[in-house]
Design an enzyme around this catalytic site. Structure first.
Site, PDB file in Angstrom:
ATOM      1  N   LEU A  64       0.830  -1.208   0.000  1.00  0.00           N
ATOM      2  CA  LEU A  64       0.000   0.000   0.000  1.00  0.00           C
ATOM      3  C   LEU A  64       0.858   1.249   0.000  1.00  0.00           C
ATOM      4  O   LEU A  64       0.624   2.180  -0.769  1.00  0.00           O
ATOM      5  CB  LEU A  64      -0.925   0.006   1.216  1.00  0.00           C
ATOM      6  CG  LEU A  64      -2.105  -0.962   1.153  1.00  0.00           C
ATOM      7  CD1 LEU A  64      -2.946  -0.831   2.401  1.00  0.00           C
ATOM      8  CD2 LEU A  64      -2.949  -0.706  -0.078  1.00  0.00           C
ATOM      9  N   ALA A  65       1.869   1.280   0.875  1.00  0.00           N
ATOM     10  CA  ALA A  65       2.699   2.480   0.966  1.00  0.00           C
ATOM     11  C   ALA A  65       3.551   2.651  -0.288  1.00  0.00           C
ATOM     12  O   ALA A  65       3.565   3.723  -0.900  1.00  0.00           O
ATOM     13  CB  ALA A  65       3.579   2.416   2.214  1.00  0.00           C
ATOM     14  N   GLY A  66       4.230   1.585  -0.691  1.00  0.00           N
ATOM     15  CA  GLY A  66       5.163   1.678  -1.819  1.00  0.00           C
ATOM     16  C   GLY A  66       4.458   1.966  -3.131  1.00  0.00           C
ATOM     17  O   GLY A  66       4.889   2.824  -3.911  1.00  0.00           O
ATOM     18  N   HIS A 102      -1.956 -10.516  17.273  1.00  0.00           N
ATOM     19  CA  HIS A 102      -3.368 -10.457  16.883  1.00  0.00           C
ATOM     20  C   HIS A 102      -4.129 -11.550  17.620  1.00  0.00           C
ATOM     21  O   HIS A 102      -3.741 -12.704  17.595  1.00  0.00           O
ATOM     22  CB  HIS A 102      -3.506 -10.633  15.377  1.00  0.00           C
ATOM     23  CG  HIS A 102      -4.836 -10.195  14.877  1.00  0.00           C
ATOM     24  ND1 HIS A 102      -5.975 -10.905  15.138  1.00  0.00           N
ATOM     25  CD2 HIS A 102      -5.212  -9.108  14.165  1.00  0.00           C
ATOM     26  CE1 HIS A 102      -7.000 -10.262  14.587  1.00  0.00           C
ATOM     27  NE2 HIS A 102      -6.570  -9.176  13.993  1.00  0.00           N
ATOM     28  N   SER A 108     -10.199 -12.254  10.665  1.00  0.00           N
ATOM     29  CA  SER A 108     -10.335 -10.811  10.868  1.00  0.00           C
ATOM     30  C   SER A 108     -10.901 -10.444  12.233  1.00  0.00           C
ATOM     31  O   SER A 108     -11.798 -11.084  12.763  1.00  0.00           O
ATOM     32  CB  SER A 108     -11.255 -10.240   9.795  1.00  0.00           C
ATOM     33  OG  SER A 108     -11.623  -8.931  10.157  1.00  0.00           O
ATOM     34  N   ARG A 156      -6.429  -5.008  20.515  1.00  0.00           N
ATOM     35  CA  ARG A 156      -5.805  -6.297  20.244  1.00  0.00           C
ATOM     36  C   ARG A 156      -4.895  -6.774  21.368  1.00  0.00           C
ATOM     37  O   ARG A 156      -4.893  -7.952  21.719  1.00  0.00           O
ATOM     38  CB  ARG A 156      -4.993  -6.201  18.958  1.00  0.00           C
ATOM     39  CG  ARG A 156      -5.890  -5.998  17.787  1.00  0.00           C
ATOM     40  CD  ARG A 156      -5.134  -5.770  16.519  1.00  0.00           C
ATOM     41  NE  ARG A 156      -6.096  -5.779  15.419  1.00  0.00           N
ATOM     42  CZ  ARG A 156      -5.783  -5.538  14.164  1.00  0.00           C
ATOM     43  NH1 ARG A 156      -4.555  -5.260  13.834  1.00  0.00           N
ATOM     44  NH2 ARG A 156      -6.697  -5.575  13.236  1.00  0.00           N
TER      45      ARG A 156
END
Lengths: 234, 254, 636
Positions: free
Chosen positions: C43-45, C266, C284, C330
């Site tokens: 996502l960032a790259g 998580h 999830s 979490r």
């Protein structure tokens, strides 16, 4: 040409050919009505000349386009996987009809050549007479020219091999259409949750009708011998 | 301790793109049925490595069925026998003691083998590069609620967007066609108002697809049967008609 | 040296606006003269590469995957937060900011978090315009769900595949720029060295994973978007190939590593089932909206769950945290699962607790649950072979995300000029614990809306001499890579890479996992160098360096984990307080909650590398809080 265009051309020509088959079937059904009925229809068609030539030319073009496009698609598809799988897919859900399209197609091509030579060419171009020897109800035997009706009649009645080939060919055409019709609609982008399953059934039904209706004429003549023919002329 | 099984693996080994390959046989013994298929290959590879051999190369990454990296053909079935399941989520309980598994890479001219079971799927990226985007630049976007999207359209777009780009559709297609992949892309964007801008998108993607050497679709639907994400062939139909419409528009505009 | 966080002055809510005005700009015509390297295409790259190319920069983007679309961002399930306040339930930028700082247990940098909350809404706009099919309600407007650590519904989602859809959005934008020629993509290429010239990051050395060729690439700035280091533990929810290598090699060239001990566990993952296990699968967090977590009240209760009557079940999260219930953050949920399992009250006395949907199915109907979580339930069934509609799921915490990372200032630049770090790879926004659905937000915020501005400021103000890959520093780095490869291949020992990695993972999980003690960490710090020693003397890496060699790839990554793990444990030992995901047993409240020590530890711990066998130097960046005053976090 783009792959999708090619496929759409194949589908369009295929659908038109199915339409042609429908017309052809309608004509053939006159065979049930006897010599006068069928020959009358044939004569009616012949009277349309030279306009008919145009239609015949278009039909020829349809066939040629369909065949060349199909072969092109088939060769490209072979080339798209140069190394085949060693194992065969046990979970394949592909229908036999779709798997065998190129082969049924080639068989139909063979049949087409045979058909053109035997009927279309023999009568329409070579003006071969359609001699049949029939036994009248009063017991007398008579030989006369039944025209195209005679040629067709003789070919179904007096050659089992011929009839068998014809019936097989009709089944193969039906089988080819059973995938081809629905496939063509998909290729043009028709897809609907409710109607697509119906189209797929319809496609099989059209195939079945083509196979059964064409074959039934041949088998009717072979089995019921409606005019009591005892031998063919040529 | 859970159940174990013994298997015979016949694995395609090929040192590089230009070297010929062949099947090699490996015995997979005492395989815990709770293992995933890839964990089974891990175990075999550990044995091969300790035996001074060259471990079997196979692509994998997330191992939870979403990245689309993994995939081999097991007994002729891409991603193996379980429906709607990627190879990494296929578990050994789906096999029986004594089974022989023939393991081959995806086979397609457009997916050349890199090594063993690893193939180059960059052709799929190049198809997306040819038109799989809306064209919006960072910062240009209007407020998200400017256009409401009917839930049915959005859901259908999501069904198509669930494609993981693994290439199993190509591997399964008797013609090595990529139509399901491209169709999914076309549907994903085409169903949303945000994606309807570019009128040449489908033509461009199809041109690239053809140039990569994928086969033609003959509507055998093997792709749908194999797709681990259940992408439907109605997406191919949508692409077919969108393509036709684009062709007509293109003609009109030229 | 002192760490300058470069936080702009002024009121919190105006810092980013003011800073955007204060930053220097690169003239549009000059942007094409700059080349930027982006390592990583998640996502960032991907979002950074696309956005920078749109601005006109020349971007080279590298990823080790075969396609940029496969980066591990794709696996994020639950959603992405934004302060849109569409449900009209009282959300605001300030509340998102406040929740995130509090969720991070007051160990993040307020100014960064505020900026994150500010740009969160633009991310949703951007993604919708890219064609991300977020869930919608029947009126056609965007739907929201609740997530842990918040009392408003601010999470946007695309079924259970939000990360996938956001990444495809970013990937599509990246493709647009690749097609245009602004981005040159290098898939199956792994960064193995950072090249620093005259104190500035000026390039990288990579290995082409197909041919094995070692190559250099020079640039005016380098952006690392290489994700987290969760795989140090061997078993984690990360993809198999996630690694710390790029960040670690940058660290060894001088970039400080901040808060490596902040790891997120998580709470809802499928429990471990065997020694051969290669990774853990996350279910999830959104499941906790409808699932109820419980264990038997009695120790040694081995009855099947359906036969344990209601009054003999302990819904321990609802009991201990009545106001947040099953939706506690979490770290809290994970720690409590550990407690009940330590009491031998886990499923069959083992390491698992139930996540039960019986009530939700009764209340909403199976169809409604299927519509919400169908794909997750299917996945659970595929993996475990049990049907979660009929039996409760079994879950256990697992390593999932790492809040620590390379130190960066407000501009997302590390202490090495020119080296920028974005997404999970940096340390900045999540403090000691990340809230659910905030990772996607941060990755995209950094890539779309922060780095495109701040990198311009760097390029416009730095003095950048012309360098090319013939420079001696590149040659030196290439030689180092080749030498390390040869060394790995020449050991030819008796243990495989995975075998040694598993050993390291166990040490880290036991001593630097869900709860940590001085004794355990001291022991880990003794053991890790021994394992490292074993690795360099007894590892077996088959094959050659001049071809496709997955064993070699893994060996290089594990070699780095073996060095990194030590720093992580040292950081955990040094931080003798508890905060967020970092729980030191010595520092807890009477109720067993994490107890911070703000007086001594309200700082970022940034470590400077001093050589493999030397202790790194600790640099502290003091954290000050203007808006969110630290308090004992309570979700009661």
């Amino acid at each position: 040409m783009q792959s999708i265009c090619k496929k759409q051309l194949l589908g369009l020509t295929g659908l038109l050919l199915v339409g042609f088959l429908g017309g052809h079937l309608g004509g053939n059904l006159f065979l049930f009505g006897g010599a006068d009925s069928f020959n009358g229809y044939a004569q009616h068609l012949a009277n349309l000349r030279p306009g008919l030539l145009l239609i015949e030319g278009a039909l020829g073009l349809l066939f040629i386009t369909h065949i060349i496009t199909a072969l092109n698609v088939w060769f490209e598809n072979q080339a798209a996987r140069p190394i085949k799988y060693i194992a065969t897919n046990q979970n394949s859900e592909q229908s036999l009809a779709s798997k065998t399209m190129p082969y049924t197609g080639l068989f139909i091509l063979l049949y087409l050549i045979w058909h053109l030579f035997n009927y279309t060419y023999a009568f329409g171009i070579n003006h071969q007479p359609g001699l049949l020897t029939i036994k009248l109800p009063n017991g007398t035997v008579e030989t006369k020219d039944f025209g195209l009706y005679g040629i067709v009649y003789a070919s179904f009645k007096f050659s089992i091999l011929n009839t068998l080939f014809y019936v097989i060919a009709m089944c193969v055409i039906g089988f080819h259409i059973s995938h081809g019709f629905a496939s063509a609609l998909q290729t043009f982008g028709f897809s609907h949750k409710k109607y697509t399953p119906i189209v797929e059934k319809l496609s099989k039904l059209i195939g079945l009708i083509v196979a059964v209706a064409f074959s039934s004429i041949a088998l009717y003549i072979l089995i019921f011998n409606p005019i009591n023919a005892i031998s063919g002329g040529n | 301790m859970s159940k174990t099984i013994n298997l015979t693996l016949k694995v395609w080994r090929q040192a590089g793109a230009d070297t010929p390959g062949k099947l090699e046989t490996y015995n997979a013994t005492n395989i815990d049925v709770e293992m995933s298929f890839l964990e089974m290959l891990d175990v075999i590879n550990e044995e091969i490595a300790l035996d001074d051999g060259d471990p079997i190369a196979f692509d994998n990454d997330c191992r939870e069925g979403i990245c689309g990296t993994c995939g081999v053909v097991v007994n002729g079935s891409p991603h193996g026998p379980q429906k709607s399941t990627t190879l990494c989520q296929l578990h050994m309980r789906k096999f029986n003691d004594g089974d022989t598994l023939i393991i081959e890479p995806w086979r397609a001219k457009a997916f050349p083998v890199i090594k063993d079971l690893v193939v180059d799927r960059s052709a799929l990226d190049r198809i997306s590069q040819a038109g799989g985007y809306t064209g919006v630049k960072t910062g240009q976007a209007p407020e998200a609620h400017t256009i409401a999207v009917p839930k049915a359209d959005s859901d259908k777009a999501m069904d198509a967007a669930a494609c993981i780009g693994c290439g199993a559709c190509v591997a399964a297609c008797p013609n090595a066609s990529a139509m399901l992949y491209v169709g999914a892309k076309v549907s994903h964007l085409g169903l949303l108002p945000q994606g309807k801008l570019d009128c040449d998108r489908v033509i461009n993607m199809v041109n690239q697809m053809d140039a990569e050497g994928f086969g033609n679709c003959t509507n055998t639907y093997e792709c749908e049967a194999t797709c681990p994400k259940d992408i439907n062939v109605s997406n191919i139909a949508r692409m077919n008609r969108t393509h036709l419409v684009e062709k007509i528009i293109q003609r009109k505009n030229s | 040296m002192s760490l300058d966080s470069k936080i702009p002055s002024g009121p919190m809510a105006q810092k980013w606006t003011k800073h955007r005005f204060d930053m220097k700009l690169v003239n549009p015509a000059n942007k094409r003269k700059y080349k930027i390297i982006v390592v990583g295409s998640g996502l960032a790259g991907a979002s950074a590469s696309a956005s920078l190319s749109e601005l006109g920069y020349n971007v080279n983007c590298f990823c080790f995957q075969d396609s940029p679309r496969r980066a591990h961002s794709i696996a994020a399930q639950g959603g992405i937060n934004a302060a849109k306040n569409y449900p009209n339930d009282g959300d605001s930028v300030h509340r998102l900011f406040y929740d995130t700082v509090k969720g991070g247990d007051y160990r993040s940098r307020e100014a960064n978090v505020h900026r994150l909350a500010e740009v969160s809404n633009s991310i949703i706009d951007q993604c919708v315009a890219q064609g991300v099919p977020f869930a919608r309600d029947y009126s056609g407007y965007l739907d929201n769900r609740s997530f842990g650590g918040a009392q408003v519904s601010r999470t946007f989602f695309a079924r259970g595949q939000t990360g996938q859809q956001l990444l495809i959005g970013a990937y599509n934008s990246l493709n647009k720029e690749i097609a245009k020629g602004g981005v040159k993509m290098f898939p199956r290429t792994e960064m193995l060295e950072l090249v620093v010239i005259d104190g500035q990051a000026r390039g990288i050395v990579v290995r082409n994973l197909i041919t094995g060729k070692v190559e250099s690439h020079s640039a005016d700035a380098v952006i690392l978007a290489t994700g987290g280091y969760g795989n140090a533990f061997f078993l984690s929810t990360n993809a198999m190939n996630c690694n710390v290598t790029a960040a670690w090699r940058a660290h060894k060239k001088g970039a400080f590593f901040a808060n490596p001990c902040y790891t997120q566990i998580h709470p809802t993952c499928i429990p471990v089932h065997g020694e051969y296990q290669s990774k853990l699968t996350l279910m999830s967090e959104s499941l906790r909206n409808d699932g109820r977590v419980w264990v038997p009240k009695k120790v040694g209760d081995t009855r099947p769950p359906s036969q344990i009557p209601e009054n003999e079940r302990d819904y321990y999260l609802e009991r201990r945290y009545p106001s947040f219930g099953n939706l506690v953050p979490r770290d809290v949920a994970s720690r409590n699962a550990k407690y009940v399992c330590d009491e031998k009250r886990g499923v069959n006395g083992g390491l698992a607790v139930y996540l039960d949907f019986e009530d939700a199915i009764k209340r909403l109907g199976e169809d409604s649950i299927r519509a919400k979580y169908g794909n997750l339930f299917d996945m659970y069934q595929r993996i475990t072979d049990t049907n979660p509609y009929q039996n409760p799921m079994q879950i256990f915490p697992a390593i999932h995300y790492t809040m620590g990372g390379l130190w960066v200032d407000y501009n997302l630049m590390s202490n090495l000029p020119g080296l920028h770090v974005i997404g999970e790879a940096n340390f900045s926004d999540h403090g000691a614990n990340r809230l659910g659905a905030s990772a996607l937000m941060q990755g995209l915020a950094d890539g779309y809306f922060v780095i495109p501005y701040t990198i311009g400021n760097y390029l416009a103000s730095a003095k950048l001499d012309k360098v090319d890959t013939q420079h001696s520093e590149f040659k030196k780095a290439e030689a180092e890579v080749k030498q390390r490869t040869e060394k790995l291949l020449s050991i030819n020992g008796k243990r495989t890479v995975d075998d040694i990695h598993k050993e390291l993972g166990k040490v880290l999980w036991n001593h630097c996992g869900m709860s940590r003690t001085e004794k355990g960490l001291t022991e880990a710090l003794k053991k890790i160098p021994e394992i490292r020693e074993e690795f360099w003397n007894n590892v077996k890496v088959p094959g050659s360096g001049a071809s496709f060699n997955q064993s070699l790839e893994r060996a290089g990554r594990v070699a780095d984990f073996l060095e990194f793990g030590e720093t992580m444990c040292l950081d955990a030992l040094t931080r003798s307080e508890s905060c967020g995901g970092h729980f030191r047993e010595e520092s807890q409240t009477d109720e067993g909650e994490a107890k911070r020590d703000d007086e001594n530890f309200s700082h970022v711990a940034a470590w400077e590398f001093n050589g493999v066998d030397n202790k790194p130097t600790l640099h502290k960046e003091k954290l000050t809080f203007e808006e969110c005053l630290p308090s004992q976090r309570s979700y009661k």
